[in-house]
Design an enzyme around this catalytic site. Structure first.
Site, PDB file in Angstrom:
ATOM      1  N   ARG A  45       0.818  -1.278   0.072  1.00  0.00           N
ATOM      2  CA  ARG A  45       0.077   0.052   0.170  1.00  0.00           C
ATOM      3  C   ARG A  45       0.808   1.258   0.018  1.00  0.00           C
ATOM      4  NH1 ARG A  45      -3.370  -1.866   5.207  1.00  0.00           N
ATOM      5  NH2 ARG A  45      -1.115  -2.655   5.661  1.00  0.00           N
ATOM      6  N   LYS A 144      -1.173 -20.034   2.696  1.00  0.00           N
ATOM      7  CA  LYS A 144      -2.267 -20.336   3.863  1.00  0.00           C
ATOM      8  C   LYS A 144      -2.117 -19.293   5.085  1.00  0.00           C
ATOM      9  CE  LYS A 144       0.859 -21.454   7.858  1.00  0.00           C
ATOM     10  NZ  LYS A 144       0.774 -22.414   8.949  1.00  0.00           N
ATOM     11  N   HIS A 174       4.483 -25.461   2.310  1.00  0.00           N
ATOM     12  CA  HIS A 174       5.725 -25.127   2.066  1.00  0.00           C
ATOM     13  C   HIS A 174       6.400 -26.531   2.445  1.00  0.00           C
ATOM     14  CE1 HIS A 174       6.039 -23.472   6.162  1.00  0.00           C
ATOM     15  NE2 HIS A 174       7.079 -24.122   6.168  1.00  0.00           N
ATOM     16  N   GLU A 212       8.487 -26.599  17.323  1.00  0.00           N
ATOM     17  CA  GLU A 212       9.041 -25.329  17.422  1.00  0.00           C
ATOM     18  C   GLU A 212       9.659 -24.996  18.826  1.00  0.00           C
ATOM     19  OE1 GLU A 212       6.915 -22.647  14.105  1.00  0.00           O
ATOM     20  OE2 GLU A 212       5.453 -23.312  15.557  1.00  0.00           O
ATOM     21  N   HIS A 236       0.147 -28.610   7.708  1.00  0.00           N
ATOM     22  CA  HIS A 236       1.503 -29.385   7.547  1.00  0.00           C
ATOM     23  C   HIS A 236       1.434 -30.640   7.963  1.00  0.00           C
ATOM     24  CE1 HIS A 236       2.980 -25.555   6.708  1.00  0.00           C
ATOM     25  NE2 HIS A 236       3.233 -25.116   7.941  1.00  0.00           N
TER      26      HIS A 236
HETATM   27  N1  LIG Z   1       5.345 -14.707   7.356  1.00  0.00           N
HETATM   28  C1  LIG Z   1       5.500 -16.178   7.175  1.00  0.00           C
HETATM   29  O1  LIG Z   1       6.539 -16.686   7.594  1.00  0.00           O
HETATM   30  C2  LIG Z   1       4.412 -16.775   6.496  1.00  0.00           C
HETATM   31  C3  LIG Z   1       4.235 -18.192   6.523  1.00  0.00           C
HETATM   32  C4  LIG Z   1       3.445 -19.000   5.924  1.00  0.00           C
HETATM   33  C5  LIG Z   1       2.363 -18.146   5.200  1.00  0.00           C
HETATM   34  N2  LIG Z   1       2.275 -16.887   5.640  1.00  0.00           N
HETATM   35  C6  LIG Z   1       1.051 -16.270   4.961  1.00  0.00           C
HETATM   36  O2  LIG Z   1       1.435 -15.333   4.220  1.00  0.00           O
HETATM   37  C7  LIG Z   1       0.537 -14.118   4.218  1.00  0.00           C
HETATM   38  C8  LIG Z   1       1.428 -13.126   4.727  1.00  0.00           C
HETATM   39  O3  LIG Z   1       2.313 -12.927   5.613  1.00  0.00           O
HETATM   40  P1  LIG Z   1       3.210 -12.121   6.024  1.00  0.00           P
HETATM   41  O4  LIG Z   1       4.004 -12.678   7.389  1.00  0.00           O
HETATM   42  O5  LIG Z   1       4.145 -11.626   4.996  1.00  0.00           O
HETATM   43  O6  LIG Z   1       2.404 -10.744   6.612  1.00  0.00           O
HETATM   44  P2  LIG Z   1       2.863  -9.384   6.892  1.00  0.00           P
HETATM   45  O7  LIG Z   1       4.299  -9.149   7.007  1.00  0.00           O
HETATM   46  O8  LIG Z   1       1.817  -8.503   7.737  1.00  0.00           O
HETATM   47  O9  LIG Z   1       2.781  -8.581   5.429  1.00  0.00           O
HETATM   48  C9  LIG Z   1       1.339  -8.354   4.779  1.00  0.00           C
HETATM   49  C10 LIG Z   1       1.362  -7.788   3.244  1.00  0.00           C
HETATM   50  O10 LIG Z   1       0.188  -7.549   2.945  1.00  0.00           O
HETATM   51  C11 LIG Z   1       0.206  -6.331   2.453  1.00  0.00           C
HETATM   52  N3  LIG Z   1      -1.240  -5.844   2.756  1.00  0.00           N
HETATM   53  C12 LIG Z   1      -1.811  -5.773   3.941  1.00  0.00           C
HETATM   54  N4  LIG Z   1      -2.976  -5.083   3.780  1.00  0.00           N
HETATM   55  C13 LIG Z   1      -3.062  -4.663   2.528  1.00  0.00           C
HETATM   56  C14 LIG Z   1      -4.035  -4.239   1.787  1.00  0.00           C
HETATM   57  N5  LIG Z   1      -5.246  -3.903   2.171  1.00  0.00           N
HETATM   58  N6  LIG Z   1      -3.978  -4.095   0.260  1.00  0.00           N
HETATM   59  C15 LIG Z   1      -2.796  -4.410  -0.139  1.00  0.00           C
HETATM   60  N7  LIG Z   1      -2.000  -5.080   0.517  1.00  0.00           N
HETATM   61  C16 LIG Z   1      -1.880  -5.358   1.864  1.00  0.00           C
HETATM   62  C17 LIG Z   1       1.330  -5.521   3.142  1.00  0.00           C
HETATM   63  O11 LIG Z   1       1.807  -4.435   2.421  1.00  0.00           O
HETATM   64  P3  LIG Z   1       1.732  -2.974   2.950  1.00  0.00           P
HETATM   65  O12 LIG Z   1       1.861  -3.169   4.598  1.00  0.00           O
HETATM   66  O13 LIG Z   1       2.876  -2.453   2.669  1.00  0.00           O
HETATM   67  O14 LIG Z   1       0.435  -2.250   2.492  1.00  0.00           O
HETATM   68  C18 LIG Z   1       2.392  -6.570   3.383  1.00  0.00           C
HETATM   69  O15 LIG Z   1       3.093  -6.639   2.132  1.00  0.00           O
HETATM   70  C19 LIG Z   1      -0.472 -14.300   5.170  1.00  0.00           C
HETATM   71  O16 LIG Z   1      -1.574 -14.933   4.759  1.00  0.00           O
HETATM   72  C20 LIG Z   1       0.270 -15.571   6.190  1.00  0.00           C
HETATM   73  O17 LIG Z   1      -0.501 -16.292   7.170  1.00  0.00           O
HETATM   74  C21 LIG Z   1       3.315 -16.127   6.056  1.00  0.00           C
END
Ligand SMILES: NC(=O)c1ccc[n+]([C@@H]2O[C@H](COP(=O)([O-])OP(=O)(O)OC[C@H]3O[C@@H](n4cnc5c(N)ncnc54)[C@H](OP(=O)(O)O)[C@@H]3O)[C@@H](O)[C@H]2O)c1
Length: 484
Positions: A45, A144, A174, A212, A236
Site C-alpha cells: 500500500r 495459507k 511449504h 518449534e 502441514h
Molecule cells: N510470514 C511467514 O513466514 C508466513 C508463512 C506462511 C504463510 N504466511 C502467510 O502469508 C501471508 C502474508 O504473511 P506475512 O507474514 O508476510 O504478513 P505481513 O508481514 O503482515 O505482510 C502483509 C503484506 O500484505 C500487504 N497488505 C496488507 N493489507 C493490504 C491491503 N489492504 N492491500 C494491499 N496489500 C496489503 C502488506 O503491505 P503494506 O503493509 O506494505 O501495504 C504486506 O506486504 C499471510 O496469509 C500469512 O498467513 C506467512
C-alpha cells in the site's frame, strides 16, 4: 520453462516476501532456473518509487540469503526484473494501473502470488478480473491459512474459483516443497522391498512431530484466535500424514497423486465428543527456558482472555479407516516453545512376536525415521549384535543412512525455490487441491467441535519441554513412547 512469465506478488513488502520469496527468486535467478521470469512486481500500500523499493529489497535479500550465495553482480542482473507497484487491495483504480504496467511488453503468462491477508483473496481476484488482468493462461498462488474453518475455506475457494479454475490454482504448503517429503515418494514407491511392509501387518505406529522452539513472536493476538490445531495440524501435519499413508498412485501426474492423498484424508476417523478425551491433548506454554534463555509464557504475550483457551500444543491419536491402516495409530504432535526445533516422521515397525535376546523389548523395533528439519535425512534403524564377549546375546540399534552427503549438498535449496519454480512451470504436484484442504478442515472442525462440547481444558507445560505430561500418557496408554 516454455513461456515468458510476469509474477505479481500481493504482499510484496511483507514478512513472507522479505524472508522467503525474494531470497528464493534471487537463488533461482543465480542458478539460471528462472530465465523466463520477465518481471517480478511486488505490491504494497505504501507510495514509494522503484529505487526506494530496490534499495529496501537489496538490504533485506542480502540479510536472508546465505553469505556464500551472495553475489553483487547476480543481484544487479536480478533487480533488472524487479518492480514495485502501489496497490491497496480495495482500490479498483490501483488494478487498472497494474494492468497498464503488465500490458507494457506483456508476458504471455501471468502468475499472481497472494502473500497477504487471506480475507483479501476474494476481492483481489475479483478486482484483477474486472481490470482485465487475468487471461486463460494466468495462475494464482494462495498462501495459507485458507480460512479458519470449513465454511470460511469454502468461501475463499468459491470466490477465487470464480476467476481461476482449479488447474490454475496453486495452494502452497511449504512442507511439500521439502526434498525429504518428495523423497518419501521415491523411497516408498521406488523400493519394492518396502511394499509388503507398508501396512498394518508390519507397521506398529506412525509418529509425526513438528516441534518449534520459538514462541508466538509478536503474533500473539493472531495466534490466540488460531491455535496449534488450525495453524499446523490442518495443513502441514495432515499433508505429511497423507503422503505417508497414500496408496500408490497410478502415475506421477499431479491429479493422480492428489487423488490418493485426498482418499487418505477422507478415511480419517472423525474424533467426536465421545472419543476426544482419549484421543487429544491440548497444551499451552508457561514461562520457562529455551536454549538456556528465560522466556515468557503465552498468556503474557497475547490478549489474556482469548489466549487462555487457545492451545499452543496439540497431540492427537488419529486412525485411518481403510484396509491398509486399520488399527495403526498415527500419533501427531506439534507445539511452540518446545525443547528444540525439529520435524520428523517415524514409522515404527512391529516387534518380533517372540524375542530371543536379552534386551528390554522396547528397544527391539525397526524404525524408518524421516527428518524434515532442521536437517533433511532419512535413516532406517536396524538391530545387530552388541559386540563383546558377554554370554547373552544383546541387540544394539544401528542406523542405515539413506541420504548421503552428496545428496544433502545437491538439494540444499529452500522449499520456496522448489514451489516457485513449479508454480512458474505449471506443475501442481506439490500444491494442495481444493478438496484436500476442505477435507482436512472437515476433520479439524470435528475436533474443535468436540473440544467445545466437552470443554476440554488446555494443560500448561513449561517452555523448553516437549509439552504437557498428558501427551506422554496419550501414547503410554497404548504401551508406546514418543520417539525422541
Ligand atoms: N510470514 C511467514 O513466514 C508466513 C508463512 C506462511 C504463510 N504466511 C502467510 O502469508 C501471508 C502474508 O504473511 P506475512 O507474514 O508476510 O504478513 P505481513 O508481514 O503482515 O505482510 C502483509 C503484506 O500484505 C500487504 N497488505 C496488507 N493489507 C493490504 C491491503 N489492504 N492491500 C494491499 N496489500 C496489503 C502488506 O503491505 P503494506 O503493509 O506494505 O501495504 C504486506 O506486504 C499471510 O496469509 C500469512 O498467513 C506467512
Amino acid at each position: 520453462m516454455a513461456e515468458q512469465v510476469d509474477l505479481v506478488i500481493f504482499g510484496g513488502t511483507g514478512d513472507l516476501s522479505t524472508r522467503k520469496l525474494l531470497p528464493a527468486l534471487y537463488q533461482l535467478h543465480r542458478h539460471g532456473l528462472a530465465d523466463d521470469l520477465r518481471r517480478i512486481v511486488a505490491t504494497g500500500r505504501a507510495e514509494k518509487d522503484r529505487e526506494t523499493f530496490l534499495s529496501e529489497a537489496h538490504a533485506n535479500t542480502r540479510r536472508f540469503v546465505p553469505t556464500e550465495d551472495w553475489d553483487s553482480a547476480v543481484w544487479e542482473s536480478f533487480c533488472q526484473h524487479l518492480h514495485y507497484h502501489t496497490l491497496d487491495a480495495a482500490e479498483a483504480p490501483h488494478y487498472q494501473s497494474l494492468g497498464e504496467l503488465l500490458d507494457t511488453a506483456a508476458a504471455p503468462l501471468r502468475l499472481f502470488y497472494l502473500a497477504t491477508l487471506p480475507a483479501l483473496y476474494g476481492d483481489i481476484c475479483a478486482h484483477l478480473q474486472e481490470a482485465g488482468c487475468v487471461s486463460p493462461q494466468s495462475r494464482v498462488v494462495l498462501e495459507k491459512p485458507l480460512g479458519h474453518d470449513l465454511t470460511s475455506c469454502r468461501d475463499i475457494h468459491r470466490r477465487v474459483g470464480e476467476v481461476f479454475p482449479e488447474e490454475a490454482t496453486f495452494r502452497i504448503d511449504h512442507y511439500l516443497g521439502k526434498e525429504t517429503v518428495q523423497n518419501l515418494l521415491a523411497v516408498r514407491f521406488g523400493n519394492p522391498l518396502l511394499q509388503p511392509l507398508w501396512n498394518n501387518s508390519f507397521v506398529d505406529n506412525v509418529q509425526i512431530t513438528v516441534a518449534e522452539s520459538i514462541g508466538v513472536e509478536g503474533r500473539g493476538d493472531y495466534y490466540a484466535h488460531t491455535g496449534a490445531l488450525r495453524d499446523m495440524v490442518q495443513n502441514h501435519l495432515l499433508q505429511v500424514l497423507s503422503m505417508v499413508a497414500m496408496e500408490p498412485p497410478s502415475s506421477l501426474d499431479p491429479w493422480a497423486i492428489r487423488d490418493e492423498k485426498v482418499k487418505v484424508l477422507r478415511c480419517l476417523q472423525p474424533i467426536t465428543a465421545a472419543t476426544i478425551k482419549a484421543c487429544s491433548v491440548r497444551g499451552r506454554y508457561d514461562a520457562g527456558a529455551v536454549d538456556g534463555q528465560a522466556v515468557r509464557g503465552f498468556l503474557e504475550e497475547a490478549d489474556f482472555e482469548q489466549a487462555s483457551n487457545t492451545e499452543t500444543f496439540v497431540a492427537l491419536r488419529a486412525h485411518i479407516d481403510n484396509w491398509r491402516w486399520a488399527g495403526v495409530p498415527f500419533y501427531l504432535r506439534t507445539g511452540k516453545r518446545m525443547s528444540r526445533r525439529y520435524s520428523e516422521i517415524v514409522i515404527e515397525f512391529r516387534r518380533p512376536p517372540f524375542s530371543l535376546f536379552a534386551n528390554d523389548p522396547n528397544e527391539l523395533s525397526n524404525k524408518l525415521v524421516i527428518r524434515l528439519q532442521p536437517e533433511e535425512t532419512i535413516s532406517l534403524h536396524t538391530l545387530n549384535k552388541k559386540p563383546g564377549l558377554t554370554r547373552k546375546l544383546r541387540l544394539q540399534p544401528v542406523e542405515l543412512h539413506l541420504t548421503e552427503d552428496a545428496w544433502q549438498r545437491d538439494h540444499s535449496y529452500d522449499a520456496y525455490e522448489r514451489l516457485l519454480l513449479d508454480a512458474i512451470n505449471g506443475d501442481q504436484t506439490l500444491f494442495m487441491r481444493g478438496d484436500e484442504v476442505e477435507t482436512a478442515w472437515r476433520w479439524v472442525d470435528s475436533i474443535i467441535a468436540a473440544w467445545e462440547e466437552t470443554g476440554q481444558p488446555v494443560k500448561p507445560y513449561n517452555a523448553g519441554t516437549m509439552g504437557p505430561s498428558a501427551a506422554t500418557a496419550l501414547v503410554a496408554v497404548d504401551g508406546r513412547n514418543w520417539y525422541e
